[in-house]
Design an enzyme around this catalytic site. Structure first.
Site, mmCIF file in Angstrom:
data_model
loop_
_atom_site.group_PDB
_atom_site.id
_atom_site.type_symbol
_atom_site.label_atom_id
_atom_site.label_comp_id
_atom_site.label_asym_id
_atom_site.label_seq_id
_atom_site.Cartn_x
_atom_site.Cartn_y
_atom_site.Cartn_z
ATOM 1 C CD GLU A 76 33.189 73.741 43.940
ATOM 2 O OE1 GLU A 76 33.332 72.797 43.193
ATOM 3 O OE2 GLU A 76 33.577 74.890 43.669
ATOM 4 C CG ASP A 77 30.588 72.035 48.577
ATOM 5 O OD1 ASP A 77 30.481 72.092 47.339
ATOM 6 O OD2 ASP A 77 31.374 71.260 49.165
#
Ligand code: MN
Length: 706
Positions: A76-77
């Site tokens: 995700e990050d």
């Protein structure tokens, strides 16, 4: 390295060196990927994945889950992709991380607003590999532990989602310990004031409770030692705040009622001992009948096993006792997650849990193939996740959520209080059904109303929702006020011997002021309810008018005329059951209104001595209602005698309300009847007809000593 150390200590306790090394590699990868990122609290981001991994390590989860939890936010990050994870840590870990990331993208506002499609995705991800949801739950737990760093609005949203989506899932998977913590944190984030108030109340009673707990604990331990039964652990449990709060809200119980229950847990070495301990404690304190549950023989759907019983403790206090083995206890705390603890060993109780959870998930998958429709699917899943609720449909297809056990009356009040107040019948799946029917999931409920219909007080015995209960009570309170006012007015005017209008306004105001009533209706109500004596009020009204002429102007009371249609505030005594034609006496019952007795009733003599409570009454000229009265018939046990008796009463146009038969000597029976008649003449007709039956030996009206 410093962030890894505490995790390392925990995993070394149960995982091989080689696995610990692999986990360290995952840690390094995550640390590097997140480097420079901060949490809202200001700490380096890596603190979070490590904390999640530690939660899983405390549940003794496998190495793949620990690695995936360390990496759960990298897709995700950070620039790292699934392919890289696959190459570095293997397919399993990559799939787990992918699954958790997909769950993270799903957000639910509330259970009601949860989008069907999103929820379905979540369940499917769970079904693929259940570890995905376990990691997600640990992730959520750490986020909840650190929620104070967030803004108020965000805190609220996450707390609601936790309580409505994640804690039920944890519950369904049997992860009791994690669920309890999620709920406590969710409760304190959502309702900080209520949480603090409740915690304070619990703290206040703590000293006394502790004494009582240690006293009971001692008694339990002693009786086990006497019989030489070995136990591993006995302890008194404190209920968690959220469960107290839920009980207070849902069951409408007072705080003290909930805290009056003492809960104990006994851990023993094997199943056999569980049952023996049960026998011994049932010998020590009497068990409450029908409250014993054997979840060892029949585990709960989430695999939970234990014996539950409730005992009458010292001073009659209820004591809740759970008896289980160590393994069952681990299972009870960690549920599905405990499967990975004992993966190597073949342990039956955890295997059961695993099989049951699998079965459930497989059922979900099957459901999803069968329905194809996400809305329908989510309804089915919800039923499973939230077993305390039923989901019902309105005829137009709207969905209503009610607690289990709800009836059409609850349903009607849930739609609108006016619908509830005027409902007369219900159709369940297009079939007429009694209003007291307990509703089941998925039923379509149609409420039939009638203008002028009113609630029935018997509804209070079966409704389960607070809304229905309070509305019905409110209705009767209002109704009682209206009827009390009418009765009070009549009582006062009867006592005065003239309409109130003929008393000067000034005098009325003096009286109102002295009783501190707002208006004349309050005065009437108070009289109607028997809180003020009409005669006394009447005298004071006259006195206020001309104090020096007390003697000559004291009121000449008239008897109050009884029609039988006055409603709740005029009741006919069940001890003597007067009917029109009988001489009657009224008894003012404080707060309840007027009770009409037969003048021959033994209670009347007593009543006469408290003259302020007895009032003169008489029957109205024309009475339209029917009145209950009791008869006793001695009847020979001929074939068809009862049928003849019933026919005779019906032919005399009287209704039988109740009938009871007492055998006298095999040949003769006493039949007790409560029938409704118009008056004494009507009753005489009934009795005449009954006497004509050959088998009838004797007929008497009860309580009159004829
Ligand atoms: Mn996370």
């Amino acid at each position: 390295m410093s962030y890894f150390k505490p995790l390392e200590i925990e995993i070394e306790a149960y995982l091989d060196k080689s696995l610990v090394k692999q986990i360290y590699q995952a840690y390094l990868c995550a640390e590097q990927a997140h480097s420079g990122q901060m949490r809202v609290s200001g700490e380096p981001y890596i603190v979070h994945p490590v904390a999640v991994a530690r939660i899983l390590a405390s549940m003794r989860m496998d190495a793949e889950s620990i690695m995936a939890s360390l990496l759960h936010d990298v897709l995700e990050d950070t620039p790292i992709d699934k392919k890289t994870l696959n190459e570095k840590f293997g397919k399993q870990v990559a799939e787990l991380v992918d699954g958790v990331s997909k769950l993270t993208q799903i957000s639910f506002e509330t259970r009601a607003k949860a989008q069907a499609e999103n929820f379905r995705k979540m369940v499917l991800a769970m079904a693929k590999d259940i570890r995905v949801i376990i990691i997600k739950l640990a992730d959520r737990l750490h986020n909840m532990r650190t929620i104070s760093a967030l803004e108020v609005e965000q805190r609220r949203r996450i707390a609601i989602e936790t309580l409505e989506i994640y804690s039920p899932i944890a519950n369904r998977l049997g992860m009791h310990k994690l669920r309890t913590e999620l709920e406590e944190l969710g409760f304190s984030a959502l309702h900080p004031m209520r949480y603090r108030a409740l915690r304070e109340s619990v703290r206040k009673g703590h000293g006394n409770r502790k004494k009582m707990i240690s006293k009971i604990e001692k008694a339990l331990k002693e009786s086990l030692s006497r019989t030489r039964i070995e136990y591993i652990k006995i302890w008194g449990r404190e209920k968690n705040l959220y469960s107290i709060y839920k009980k207070m809200r849902i069951k409408g119980l007072a705080f003290s009622n909930i805290m009056d229950i003492y809960a104990f847990r006994i851990i023993v070495k094997d199943i056999d001992t569980c049952y023996r301990v049960l026998g011994i404690i049932h010998n020590l304190y009497k068990p409450v009948p029908e409250r014993f549950k054997d979840y060892i023989a029949i585990p709960k759907v989430n695999g939970y096993q234990s014996l539950h019983t409730i005992l009458f403790g010292p001073f009659g206090m209820p004591i809740e006792v759970q008896i289980r083995t160590e393994q069952m206890n681990l299972m009870a705390e960690n549920g599905i997650a405990s499967h990975w603890i004992y993966k190597s060993k073949s342990d039956n109780s955890t295997a059961t849990a695993q099989i049951r959870a699998r079965e459930w998930l497989n059922n979900l998958l099957e459901l999803q193939y069968n329905t194809g429709d996400s809305l329908e699917f989510i309804e089915d899943v919800k039923v499973d996740l939230f077993p305390d609720e039923v989901y019902l449909f309105t005829p137009k297809g709207g969905i209503m959520e009610l607690p289990r056990g709800a009836t059409p009356v609850d349903f009607a009040y849930a739609i609108h209080s006016d619908i509830g107040n005027s409902c007369v019948a219900a159709k369940i799946d297009r079939q007429l059904a009694p209003l007291s029917t307990q509703l089941n999931n998925g039923q379509t409920v149609e409420i039939i109303t009638a203008p002028g219909a009113r609630p029935n007080s018997a509804w209070l015995s079966f409704v389960v929702t607070g809304k229905a209960r309070s509305n019905i009570r409110h209705y009767f309170k209002e109704q009682k006020r209206v009827e009390s006012i009418a009765l009070g007015k009549r009582l006062l005017e009867a006592a005065l011997g003239k309409p109130l209008k003929k008393v000067g306004k000034k005098n009325i105001n003096v009286i109102l002021e002295s009783y501190q009533f707002e208006d004349v209706n309050d005065l009437y109500e108070s009289i109607g309810l028997g809180n003020q004596i009409a005669m006394v009020v009447a005298q004071r009204l006259e006195l206020g008018y001309a104090p020096e002429q007390v003697g000559s102007l004291s009121p000449t009371p008239q008897p109050l005329v009884i029609k039988g249609s006055e409603g709740m505030v005029v009741n006919f005594a069940t001890c003597c059951r007067p009917i029109p034609g009988d001489s009657i006496v009224g008894e003012l019952d404080t707060g309840a209104g007027l009770i009409i007795h037969n003048e021959q009733c033994p209670k009347v003599a007593n009543l006469r001595q408290r003259s302020e409570r007895s009032i003169d009454v008489c029957w109205a000229e024309e009475i339209d209602s029917e009145f209950k009265t009791d008869l006793r018939v001695e009847i020979a046990n001929h074939k068809g005698a009862f049928a003849l008796l019933a026919t005779a009463i019906a032919e005399a146009e009287a209704n039988i309300d109740t009938i009871s038969v007492k055998e006298q000597d095999g040949y003769y029976h006493w039949v007790g009847l409560t029938i409704s008649v118009k008056n004494r003449v009507h009753l005489a007709q009934v009795m005449r007809r009954v006497r004509k039956i050959k088998s009838v030996v004797k007929i008497i009206r009860e309580k009159e000593g004829l």
